[in-house]
Write an enzyme that holds these catalytic residues in place. Sequence first.
Site, mmCIF file in Angstrom:
data_model
loop_
_atom_site.group_PDB
_atom_site.id
_atom_site.type_symbol
_atom_site.label_atom_id
_atom_site.label_comp_id
_atom_site.label_asym_id
_atom_site.label_seq_id
_atom_site.Cartn_x
_atom_site.Cartn_y
_atom_site.Cartn_z
ATOM 1 N N HIS A 191 42.877 30.316 36.974
ATOM 2 C CA HIS A 191 42.600 30.124 38.411
ATOM 3 C C HIS A 191 43.231 28.813 38.873
ATOM 4 O O HIS A 191 42.958 28.344 39.980
ATOM 5 C CB HIS A 191 41.098 30.052 38.674
ATOM 6 C CG HIS A 191 40.361 31.354 38.521
ATOM 7 N ND1 HIS A 191 40.861 32.533 38.985
ATOM 8 C CD2 HIS A 191 39.146 31.635 37.969
ATOM 9 C CE1 HIS A 191 39.987 33.504 38.708
ATOM 10 N NE2 HIS A 191 38.955 32.988 38.104
ATOM 11 N N SER A 240 32.252 36.761 48.269
ATOM 12 C CA SER A 240 32.185 37.154 46.856
ATOM 13 C C SER A 240 31.896 35.939 45.962
ATOM 14 O O SER A 240 31.083 36.011 45.035
ATOM 15 C CB SER A 240 33.512 37.812 46.457
ATOM 16 O OG SER A 240 33.474 38.226 45.122
ATOM 17 N N LYS A 284 37.497 35.070 42.393
ATOM 18 C CA LYS A 284 36.897 36.184 43.152
ATOM 19 C C LYS A 284 37.883 36.954 44.038
ATOM 20 O O LYS A 284 37.482 37.666 44.958
ATOM 21 C CB LYS A 284 35.700 35.722 44.014
ATOM 22 C CG LYS A 284 34.663 34.932 43.287
ATOM 23 C CD LYS A 284 34.297 35.475 41.931
ATOM 24 C CE LYS A 284 33.549 36.787 41.981
ATOM 25 N NZ LYS A 284 33.357 37.320 40.596
HETATM 26 P P1 A3P Z 1 32.865 41.588 45.410
HETATM 27 O O1 A3P Z 1 31.986 40.461 45.002
HETATM 28 O O2 A3P Z 1 33.300 41.501 46.833
HETATM 29 O O3 A3P Z 1 32.298 42.931 45.081
HETATM 30 P P2 A3P Z 1 37.251 38.344 40.181
HETATM 31 O O4 A3P Z 1 37.560 39.344 39.115
HETATM 32 O O5 A3P Z 1 38.426 37.567 40.645
HETATM 33 O O6 A3P Z 1 36.079 37.515 39.798
HETATM 34 O O7 A3P Z 1 36.836 39.174 41.485
HETATM 35 C C1 A3P Z 1 35.626 39.901 41.544
HETATM 36 C C2 A3P Z 1 35.630 40.699 42.823
HETATM 37 O O8 A3P Z 1 36.550 41.799 42.663
HETATM 38 C C3 A3P Z 1 34.271 41.327 43.126
HETATM 39 O O9 A3P Z 1 34.217 41.458 44.545
HETATM 40 C C4 A3P Z 1 34.402 42.676 42.433
HETATM 41 O O10 A3P Z 1 33.506 43.646 42.876
HETATM 42 C C5 A3P Z 1 35.840 43.021 42.838
HETATM 43 N N1 A3P Z 1 36.427 44.076 41.984
HETATM 44 C C6 A3P Z 1 36.506 44.095 40.634
HETATM 45 N N2 A3P Z 1 37.040 45.256 40.228
HETATM 46 C C7 A3P Z 1 37.293 45.991 41.336
HETATM 47 C C8 A3P Z 1 37.838 47.299 41.570
HETATM 48 N N3 A3P Z 1 38.199 48.090 40.569
HETATM 49 N N4 A3P Z 1 37.954 47.712 42.854
HETATM 50 C C9 A3P Z 1 37.585 46.912 43.885
HETATM 51 N N5 A3P Z 1 37.057 45.677 43.733
HETATM 52 C C10 A3P Z 1 36.917 45.213 42.473
#
Ligand code: A3P
Length: 302
Positions: free
Chosen positions: A117, A147, A58
Site C-alpha cells: 500500500h 470501506s 480498501k
Molecule cells: P467494502 O468494504 O466496500 O465492501 P482491500 O482488499 O483493498 O482491503 O479492499 C476491500 C474492499 O474490496 C471491501 O469493500 C471488499 O468488500 C471489496 N471486495 C473484495 N473482493 C471483492 C469482489 N470480488 N467484488 C467486489 N468487491 C470486493
Amino acid sequence: MSQEKEKETMELKWNLMDRETASQVRGIALFKSTCDYWNKIWDFQAKPDDVLISSYPKAGTTWLQEIVDMIHNDGDVEKTRRAPINIRMPFIERINSRYVGLDQANAMPSPRFLKTHLPVQLLPPSFWKENCKIIYVARNIKDNMVSYFHFQRMHKGFPDPGSWEEYFETFLEGKGLWGSWYDHVKRWWEAKDTYPILYLFYEDIKKHPRREIEKVMEFLGKNLDEKVLDKIVYYTSFNVMKNNPMSNYTFEPLMNHSVSPFMRKGVIGDWKTHFTVAQNERCNEDYREKMADTMLSFSMEY
Ligand code: A3P
C-alpha cells in the site's frame, strides 16, 4: 495445539494488547512496526519477474490479488486455495508478531506476486530499478473512505477510527495510515507514464469484470481461453470470494468479522448511506481543489 485453539490464544493475546500505534516515514503515517523496520523494507531486493499489486488500502487489493492468482494458475481453483491470500502474496511492509511480509517474500520461489500500500515515493527503489510489472487499483474517494472506516473498526491492529464524523475529517486531511488518498492515487497515476504499471479502477472491474480481467491477463503475458476466463469471473465474484476461507480473511485473528465483515458490501455508491448532505458538499469541494491538477477521474456511482 489445534488451529482453532491457536487462533483463540492469539486473539486473547492481541485483545490484551493496545491497538497498534502509528508513526511516520517522510511524513507518511505507517504502523510503528513498519517504521521500526523501515531500513530493511527500503532495502528490499525486488527481482525482474516480480509482479507487485499496489493500492491505497480498501481499494479492492484482495480482489485484484485473487484475479491475478487465478490468471497465473490458469483458472485452477484448487491451486489458488493452497494458502491464505497474505501467504500467497506477501504484504511487503506489514510486520506484526505473527507475520513479517519481507521474510515471507524472501522465502518465496519466483515468480513472486507481492502486495503493497506504499505511496510511490516510499516504494523500495529496487522495484523501479528492476522495472517490475505493477498493477495498481484505485477506488473512488467516497467508497474508499467508507470501506476504510469499517475496516478500522473491525481490525484490532489498526488505530481506533473514532466516530464517522471524526474519521471523515482525518481521511480528507490525509492523516490516516498510508497517507493521503489524493497523493496516493495521483502519484501512482503519474508513475504509469514512466514504468510498466497497469492502472485499474475498482468501479471498472465491478461494471465490466471480464474486460478488466482480460486486461490483467494481457499485461501478465498470458493467453487463456474463453471458458477459463468465465471461470475466473465467477470465482472472483463478490459472493464466491466472501465464502472462500482463503481470501475472505476469516483466517486473520486480528479481524473481528462480527463488527464488520472484511467482505463487507462490495458495491459502488455505498457512500450514499453514510455521507450527510453537508459531508458530501464538503468532500466535493475538497476533491475539486485537490484533483484540479490531474486528468485522473473516478466514477462515484454505478
Ligand atoms: P467494502 O468494504 O466496500 O465492501 P482491500 O482488499 O483493498 O482491503 O479492499 C476491500 C474492499 O474490496 C471491501 O469493500 C471488499 O468488500 C471489496 N471486495 C473484495 N473482493 C471483492 C469482489 N470480488 N467484488 C467486489 N468487491 C470486493
